[in-house]
Scaffold this motif. Structure first.
Motif, PDB file in Angstrom:
ATOM      1  N   GLY A 166       0.839  -1.235   0.084  1.00  0.00           N
ATOM      2  CA  GLY A 166      -0.185   0.064   0.078  1.00  0.00           C
ATOM      3  C   GLY A 166       0.870   1.329  -0.163  1.00  0.00           C
ATOM      4  O   GLY A 166       2.152   1.296  -0.314  1.00  0.00           O
ATOM      5  N   ALA A 217      -5.602  -2.139   6.604  1.00  0.00           N
ATOM      6  CA  ALA A 217      -6.909  -1.486   7.055  1.00  0.00           C
ATOM      7  C   ALA A 217      -7.637  -0.987   5.836  1.00  0.00           C
ATOM      8  O   ALA A 217      -7.206  -0.812   4.835  1.00  0.00           O
ATOM      9  CB  ALA A 217      -6.696  -0.366   7.878  1.00  0.00           C
ATOM     10  N   ASN A 234      -1.707  13.630   8.879  1.00  0.00           N
ATOM     11  CA  ASN A 234      -1.950  13.700   7.410  1.00  0.00           C
ATOM     12  C   ASN A 234      -0.889  13.067   6.477  1.00  0.00           C
ATOM     13  O   ASN A 234       0.083  14.031   6.160  1.00  0.00           O
ATOM     14  CB  ASN A 234      -2.568  14.877   6.969  1.00  0.00           C
ATOM     15  CG  ASN A 234      -3.969  14.973   7.429  1.00  0.00           C
ATOM     16  OD1 ASN A 234      -4.106  15.159   8.709  1.00  0.00           O
ATOM     17  ND2 ASN A 234      -4.866  15.374   6.536  1.00  0.00           N
ATOM     18  N   GLY A 279      -3.552  -2.433  -2.607  1.00  0.00           N
ATOM     19  CA  GLY A 279      -2.353  -2.139  -2.982  1.00  0.00           C
ATOM     20  C   GLY A 279      -2.052  -2.512  -4.116  1.00  0.00           C
ATOM     21  O   GLY A 279      -2.783  -2.947  -5.004  1.00  0.00           O
ATOM     22  N   HIS A 310      -4.364   6.026  -4.196  1.00  0.00           N
ATOM     23  CA  HIS A 310      -5.832   5.606  -3.500  1.00  0.00           C
ATOM     24  C   HIS A 310      -6.802   5.447  -4.390  1.00  0.00           C
ATOM     25  O   HIS A 310      -7.017   6.479  -5.079  1.00  0.00           O
ATOM     26  CB  HIS A 310      -6.102   6.062  -2.351  1.00  0.00           C
ATOM     27  CG  HIS A 310      -5.227   6.124  -1.134  1.00  0.00           C
ATOM     28  ND1 HIS A 310      -4.787   7.130  -0.587  1.00  0.00           N
ATOM     29  CD2 HIS A 310      -4.726   4.896  -0.454  1.00  0.00           C
ATOM     30  CE1 HIS A 310      -3.733   6.624   0.650  1.00  0.00           C
ATOM     31  NE2 HIS A 310      -3.906   5.310   0.668  1.00  0.00           N
ATOM     32  N   ILE A 322       1.704   3.651   2.471  1.00  0.00           N
ATOM     33  CA  ILE A 322       2.610   4.101   3.594  1.00  0.00           C
ATOM     34  C   ILE A 322       3.515   2.832   3.464  1.00  0.00           C
ATOM     35  O   ILE A 322       4.738   2.960   3.688  1.00  0.00           O
ATOM     36  CB  ILE A 322       1.938   4.376   4.824  1.00  0.00           C
ATOM     37  CG1 ILE A 322       1.059   5.829   4.598  1.00  0.00           C
ATOM     38  CG2 ILE A 322       3.116   4.633   5.846  1.00  0.00           C
ATOM     39  CD1 ILE A 322       0.370   6.003   5.705  1.00  0.00           C
ATOM     40  N   GLY A 323       3.074   1.724   3.478  1.00  0.00           N
ATOM     41  CA  GLY A 323       3.646   0.531   3.764  1.00  0.00           C
ATOM     42  C   GLY A 323       4.759   0.244   2.426  1.00  0.00           C
ATOM     43  O   GLY A 323       5.862  -0.207   2.906  1.00  0.00           O
ATOM     44  N   ASP A 369      -4.954 -12.647   2.507  1.00  0.00           N
ATOM     45  CA  ASP A 369      -5.516 -11.879   3.556  1.00  0.00           C
ATOM     46  C   ASP A 369      -5.307 -12.288   4.971  1.00  0.00           C
ATOM     47  O   ASP A 369      -5.116 -13.296   5.394  1.00  0.00           O
ATOM     48  CB  ASP A 369      -7.182 -11.762   3.345  1.00  0.00           C
ATOM     49  CG  ASP A 369      -7.815 -10.724   3.875  1.00  0.00           C
ATOM     50  OD1 ASP A 369      -7.789 -10.686   5.046  1.00  0.00           O
ATOM     51  OD2 ASP A 369      -8.851 -10.163   3.096  1.00  0.00           O
ATOM     52  N   TYR A 391      -0.608   8.244  12.750  1.00  0.00           N
ATOM     53  CA  TYR A 391      -0.181   9.205  11.837  1.00  0.00           C
ATOM     54  C   TYR A 391      -1.207  10.283  11.671  1.00  0.00           C
ATOM     55  O   TYR A 391      -2.375  10.020  11.789  1.00  0.00           O
ATOM     56  CB  TYR A 391      -0.033   8.710  10.253  1.00  0.00           C
ATOM     57  CG  TYR A 391       0.427   7.060  10.117  1.00  0.00           C
ATOM     58  CD1 TYR A 391       1.429   6.490  11.256  1.00  0.00           C
ATOM     59  CD2 TYR A 391      -0.208   6.117   9.369  1.00  0.00           C
ATOM     60  CE1 TYR A 391       1.909   5.448  11.037  1.00  0.00           C
ATOM     61  CE2 TYR A 391       0.427   5.128   8.995  1.00  0.00           C
ATOM     62  CZ  TYR A 391       1.419   4.583  10.038  1.00  0.00           C
ATOM     63  OH  TYR A 391       1.870   3.464   9.758  1.00  0.00           O
ATOM     64  N   SER A 399      -1.865   3.126  13.651  1.00  0.00           N
ATOM     65  CA  SER A 399      -3.070   4.113  14.193  1.00  0.00           C
ATOM     66  C   SER A 399      -3.204   5.249  13.395  1.00  0.00           C
ATOM     67  O   SER A 399      -2.321   5.693  12.436  1.00  0.00           O
ATOM     68  CB  SER A 399      -3.035   4.181  15.682  1.00  0.00           C
ATOM     69  OG  SER A 399      -4.228   4.492  16.106  1.00  0.00           O
ATOM     70  N   THR A 400      -3.894   6.288  13.961  1.00  0.00           N
ATOM     71  CA  THR A 400      -4.376   7.323  13.141  1.00  0.00           C
ATOM     72  C   THR A 400      -4.838   8.668  14.108  1.00  0.00           C
ATOM     73  O   THR A 400      -5.238   8.524  15.307  1.00  0.00           O
ATOM     74  CB  THR A 400      -5.426   7.013  12.159  1.00  0.00           C
ATOM     75  OG1 THR A 400      -6.068   8.265  11.891  1.00  0.00           O
ATOM     76  CG2 THR A 400      -6.724   6.458  12.660  1.00  0.00           C
TER      77      THR A 400
HETATM   78  P1  NAD Z   1      -3.470   1.755   1.563  1.00  0.00           P
HETATM   79  O1  NAD Z   1      -4.778   0.921   1.414  1.00  0.00           O
HETATM   80  O2  NAD Z   1      -2.686   2.136   0.545  1.00  0.00           O
HETATM   81  O3  NAD Z   1      -2.726   0.456   2.294  1.00  0.00           O
HETATM   82  C1  NAD Z   1      -3.283  -0.561   2.851  1.00  0.00           C
HETATM   83  C2  NAD Z   1      -2.632  -1.925   2.332  1.00  0.00           C
HETATM   84  O4  NAD Z   1      -3.166  -3.219   3.305  1.00  0.00           O
HETATM   85  C3  NAD Z   1      -3.023  -2.044   1.028  1.00  0.00           C
HETATM   86  O5  NAD Z   1      -1.969  -2.661   0.411  1.00  0.00           O
HETATM   87  C4  NAD Z   1      -4.199  -3.116   1.019  1.00  0.00           C
HETATM   88  O6  NAD Z   1      -4.181  -3.982  -0.102  1.00  0.00           O
HETATM   89  C5  NAD Z   1      -3.529  -4.020   2.278  1.00  0.00           C
HETATM   90  N1  NAD Z   1      -4.933  -4.842   2.752  1.00  0.00           N
HETATM   91  C6  NAD Z   1      -5.986  -4.310   3.487  1.00  0.00           C
HETATM   92  N2  NAD Z   1      -6.592  -4.956   4.093  1.00  0.00           N
HETATM   93  C7  NAD Z   1      -5.928  -6.152   4.064  1.00  0.00           C
HETATM   94  C8  NAD Z   1      -6.318  -7.544   4.424  1.00  0.00           C
HETATM   95  N3  NAD Z   1      -7.332  -7.854   5.331  1.00  0.00           N
HETATM   96  N4  NAD Z   1      -5.243  -8.411   4.197  1.00  0.00           N
HETATM   97  C9  NAD Z   1      -4.096  -8.274   3.587  1.00  0.00           C
HETATM   98  N5  NAD Z   1      -3.879  -6.884   2.983  1.00  0.00           N
HETATM   99  C10 NAD Z   1      -4.624  -6.075   3.320  1.00  0.00           C
HETATM  100  O7  NAD Z   1      -3.548   2.644   2.838  1.00  0.00           O
HETATM  101  P2  NAD Z   1      -2.370   3.865   3.574  1.00  0.00           P
HETATM  102  O8  NAD Z   1      -2.748   5.028   3.309  1.00  0.00           O
HETATM  103  O9  NAD Z   1      -1.159   3.154   2.946  1.00  0.00           O
HETATM  104  O10 NAD Z   1      -2.718   3.323   5.104  1.00  0.00           O
HETATM  105  C11 NAD Z   1      -1.943   2.281   5.586  1.00  0.00           C
HETATM  106  C12 NAD Z   1      -2.195   2.425   7.091  1.00  0.00           C
HETATM  107  O11 NAD Z   1      -1.857   3.501   7.752  1.00  0.00           O
HETATM  108  C13 NAD Z   1      -3.579   2.023   7.356  1.00  0.00           C
HETATM  109  O12 NAD Z   1      -3.728   1.006   8.645  1.00  0.00           O
HETATM  110  C14 NAD Z   1      -4.421   3.341   7.706  1.00  0.00           C
HETATM  111  O13 NAD Z   1      -5.379   3.158   8.489  1.00  0.00           O
HETATM  112  C15 NAD Z   1      -3.190   4.047   8.290  1.00  0.00           C
HETATM  113  N6  NAD Z   1      -3.237   5.530   8.267  1.00  0.00           N
HETATM  114  C16 NAD Z   1      -3.263   6.056   7.052  1.00  0.00           C
HETATM  115  C17 NAD Z   1      -3.153   7.532   6.824  1.00  0.00           C
HETATM  116  C18 NAD Z   1      -3.228   8.208   5.819  1.00  0.00           C
HETATM  117  O14 NAD Z   1      -3.128   9.632   5.775  1.00  0.00           O
HETATM  118  N7  NAD Z   1      -2.939   7.669   4.617  1.00  0.00           N
HETATM  119  C19 NAD Z   1      -3.367   8.139   8.197  1.00  0.00           C
HETATM  120  C20 NAD Z   1      -3.445   7.512   9.253  1.00  0.00           C
HETATM  121  C21 NAD Z   1      -3.402   6.352   9.481  1.00  0.00           C
END
Ligand code: NAD
Length: 362
Positions: free
Chosen positions: A12, A79, A175, A39, A189, A14-15, A55, A173, A120-121
């Protein structure tokens, strides 16, 4: 067996940046666990990591992964993240975020893995009072189901520490924004709800204008203020947290579960804005919607027309983190400015890879 860190959700936004930061440190072998539901496989192209597609709610799949790799720590980013959708379909969010967290924790316990970093967030704080920045002890009153799923897991992990000695670092995190400086990976996204990518879509001609929701907030220019943190700064916080969790444990320095707010705000902000009758956010801590648009105009050279509309229900005027604790305890330091956030995001949004990422899910 070589020790591995499992990065769940590593394909994803951030990951995929966290994975790059861990690889750059040279200290870790990585297995990415991702269903690719949101992702992108391309986010890991050419990287020396193992990818296990599945999953985290699937216990049989997850146990297979834990059997094949000697996993010593987990970073859990999986998430669903759309706060708006969490209000119309909360069970979808509880099923993925909370149930997924339960299955992952059970598997970790089964395999004796007791080090976890959890995404977390800021959404766990809901609409906090204006005496900001928001510290770790600010009351947590989520105003959407998404935020509540994250708070629920933070609490669950605390109980798991008490019962099983599972040590969790929750990174909250604010924003997340920006992209990797080399332009190969960034935010993609679908649907997009974050401000900076939406603004850049205007510059790319994909939308005609950007809506500003509310211009009558008690801030210097009347628009909401948020704490934008570069995704590479978030990535370096994960590395710092991982080193903190993985250090040798001694009687003087026990490994403890903890939580950290991650933004660019510092306590100085509070001294300047609290109780002085001045507009919120005037000291440059956090940025207003108009300020972000202004920076995007400079970076892209596009006029970026705006449409001013009414406030959205539930949007607080100000959300700025104190990251003092992360700086002090983890030795972490955010390095990127808003300019760097918008510049790297623009480079990414203008690259052919961005279009390829989006095509993944069409
Ligand atoms: P994202 O959707 O790009 O990344 C999430 C990744 O998790 C995706 O690659 C998705 O395919 C995978 N995923 C989701 N559910 C799954 C499951 N059940 N099994 C396996 N894979 C699964 O989102 P992101 O923006 O990279 O956010 C990552 C994390 O950071 C999330 O937990 C989100 O709540 C948290 N977060 C994000 C922000 C932001 O501004 N983007 C802010 C605060 C917290």
């Amino acid at each position: 067996l070589r020790p591995y860190v499992a990065v769940c959700g590593g394909a994803g936004y951030i990951g995929s940046h966290v994975v790059r930061e861990l690889l750059a440190s040279g200290d870790f072998n990585i297995v990415v666990v991702d269903s690719l539901i949101k992702g992108h496989r391309a986010a890991l192209d050419g990287l020396p990591v193992a990818l296990e597609i599945g999953d985290v709610r699937d216990a049989v799949f997850l146990e297979g992964v834990f059997s094949r790799y000697h996993i010593v720590a987990v970073i859990h980013l999986c998430a669903f993240i759309e706060a708006g959708e969490s209000m119309t379909d909360p069970l979808k969010f509880y099923h993925n975020n909370v149930y997924g967290g339960i299955i992952l924790s059970q598997t970790m316990m089964k395999f004796g893995v007791k080090r976890l970093i959890f995404s977390s967030t800021a959404a766990i704080f809901g609409n906090p009072p204006n005496d900001q920045p928001i510290s770790e002890s600010t009351p947590k009153v989520p105003v959407n189901a998404y935020g509540n799923t994250k708070l629920t897991l933070e609490e669950m992990f605390r109980w798991c520490d008490g019962a099983h000695g599972m040590k969790t670092i929750a990174l909250r995190y604010f924003n997340a924004a920006g992209a990797h400086p080399n332009g190969t990976v960034g935010e993609a996204h679908e649907p997009e709800s974050h401000l900076i990518p939406l603004i850049l879509q205007v510059a790319l001609g994909k939308r005609s204008q950007i809506k500003i929701f509310g211009t009558d907030y008690p801030t210097a220019d009347g628009t909401c203020i948020r704490d934008y943190i570069h995704v590479m700064d978030l990535a370096s916080a994960h590395l710092a947290a991982l080193r903190y969790l993985m250090r040798p444990e001694t009687a003087e320095s026990p490994i403890t579960s903890d939580c950290f707010n991650l933004g660019t705000g510092t306590p100085r902000h509070a001294a300047h804005t609290m109780g002085r009758g001045s507009p919120l956010g005037v000291t440059g801590q956090g940025f207003s919607v108009r300020q972000v648009i202004e920076v995007a105009r400079r970076v892209t050279g596009h006029p970026i027309p705006v449409q001013e509309v009414a406030r959205r229900p539930g949007d607080p005027a100000l959300l700025v983190a104190s990251s003092e604790k992360a700086r002090r305890v983890l030795g972490w330091q955010p390095r990127h400015t808003l300019e760097s956030i918008v510049e790297t995001a623009w480079r990414w949004h203008s690259s052919p890879s961005y279009a390829r990422f989006l095509a993944d899910h069409q």
